[in-house]
Design a protein around this motif. Structure first.
Motif, PDB file in Angstrom:
ATOM      1  N   GLU A   1      -6.402 -46.927  31.931  1.00  0.00           N
ATOM      2  CA  GLU A   1      -6.133 -46.253  30.660  1.00  0.00           C
ATOM      3  C   GLU A   1      -5.803 -44.810  30.992  1.00  0.00           C
ATOM      4  O   GLU A   1      -6.193 -44.306  32.047  1.00  0.00           O
TER       5      GLU A   1
ATOM      6  N   TYR B   1      -6.181 -40.867  29.558  1.00  0.00           N
ATOM      7  CA  TYR B   1      -7.031 -40.114  28.646  1.00  0.00           C
ATOM      8  C   TYR B   1      -6.595 -38.658  28.611  1.00  0.00           C
ATOM      9  O   TYR B   1      -6.313 -38.063  29.650  1.00  0.00           O
TER      10      TYR B   1
ATOM     11  N   GLU C   1     -10.196 -33.390  26.033  1.00  0.00           N
ATOM     12  CA  GLU C   1     -10.424 -32.682  24.776  1.00  0.00           C
ATOM     13  C   GLU C   1     -11.402 -31.543  24.997  1.00  0.00           C
ATOM     14  O   GLU C   1     -12.112 -31.511  26.002  1.00  0.00           O
TER      15      GLU C   1
ATOM     16  N   ASP D   1     -15.003 -31.597  26.882  1.00  0.00           N
ATOM     17  CA  ASP D   1     -15.092 -32.689  27.857  1.00  0.00           C
ATOM     18  C   ASP D   1     -15.499 -32.186  29.240  1.00  0.00           C
ATOM     19  O   ASP D   1     -15.121 -31.086  29.652  1.00  0.00           O
TER      20      ASP D   1
ATOM     21  N   VAL E   1     -16.689 -37.963  30.024  1.00  0.00           N
ATOM     22  CA  VAL E   1     -15.636 -38.977  30.007  1.00  0.00           C
ATOM     23  C   VAL E   1     -16.162 -40.274  30.622  1.00  0.00           C
ATOM     24  O   VAL E   1     -15.924 -41.366  30.098  1.00  0.00           O
TER      25      VAL E   1
ATOM     26  N   ARG F   1     -18.365 -42.014  28.184  1.00  0.00           N
ATOM     27  CA  ARG F   1     -17.561 -42.629  27.119  1.00  0.00           C
ATOM     28  C   ARG F   1     -16.933 -43.946  27.578  1.00  0.00           C
ATOM     29  O   ARG F   1     -16.945 -44.936  26.853  1.00  0.00           O
ATOM     30  N   PHE F   2     -16.352 -43.963  28.788  1.00  0.00           N
ATOM     31  CA  PHE F   2     -15.630 -45.143  29.241  1.00  0.00           C
ATOM     32  C   PHE F   2     -16.494 -46.157  29.978  1.00  0.00           C
ATOM     33  O   PHE F   2     -16.216 -47.347  29.924  1.00  0.00           O
TER      34      PHE F   2
ATOM     35  N   LYS G   1      -3.901 -34.823  31.141  1.00  0.00           N
ATOM     36  CA  LYS G   1      -3.985 -36.282  31.105  1.00  0.00           C
ATOM     37  C   LYS G   1      -4.459 -36.776  32.459  1.00  0.00           C
ATOM     38  O   LYS G   1      -4.036 -36.281  33.501  1.00  0.00           O
TER      39      LYS G   1
ATOM     40  N   ILE H   1      -7.916 -43.442  33.941  1.00  0.00           N
ATOM     41  CA  ILE H   1      -9.256 -44.013  33.869  1.00  0.00           C
ATOM     42  C   ILE H   1      -9.173 -45.473  34.281  1.00  0.00           C
ATOM     43  O   ILE H   1      -8.724 -46.317  33.495  1.00  0.00           O
TER      44      ILE H   1
END
Length: 145
Positions: free
Chosen positions: A91, A93, A96, A99, A104, A107-108, A137, A140
């Motif tokens: 993915e 990401y 933000e 962060d 991160v 979250r993942f 960017k 992930i």
């Protein structure tokens, strides 16, 4: 991953004038080459076209992210990069405000201590795990069972 959009006004400053962008971005990519042979870079109006042969899909993804996270670049076209099909699910990401790689990872992956996996997957994109920036960017890799 043929065309990827980025925030033009954020990122690492690599070139001053667009007339020097082709060379400066090529030099940056070659310094930390993620695995692209016969690399060529063309920049026009904030859009970069890269070409060459990638060792694997991750090398192409990293090259796109390295270029796209440069200030002044809003899109990267990698359609001319020959790359094998990806063997891992990834993915992308957008960092933000607030962060950290630990946040991160939480979250993942559900584990803040898994941040080294994200750092390793982005070693050419992120030089220091404590120095990420809003609008950057990153890749992930999906958690495997």
């Amino acid at each position: 991953m043929d065309l990827f959009g980025f925030a033009k006004d954020v990122g690492r400053r690599v070139f001053g004038k667009e007339s020097e962008a082709d060379q400066k971005i090529r030099e940056m990519l070659e310094a930390d080459n993620p695995g692209i042979q016969d690399l060529d870079v063309k920049v026009e109006n904030g859009r970069v076209a890269i070409s060459g042969k990638a060792a694997d899909a991750a090398a192409m993804e990293k090259a796109v992210l390295m270029v796209g996270n440069v200030q002044g670049i809003e899109a990267v076209d990698a359609s001319a990069v020959a790359a094998p099909k990806s063997v891992e699910e990834v993915e992308f990401y957008l960092i933000e405000s607030g962060d950290t790689l630990s946040k991160v990872a939480q979250r993942f992956y559900g584990d803040a201590n898994a941040y080294p996996k994200i750092f390793e997957a982005n070693r050419e994109v992120i030089k220091d795990p404590d120095l990420i920036f809003v609008g950057q960017k990153i890749r992930i890799p999906r958690q495997t069972a």
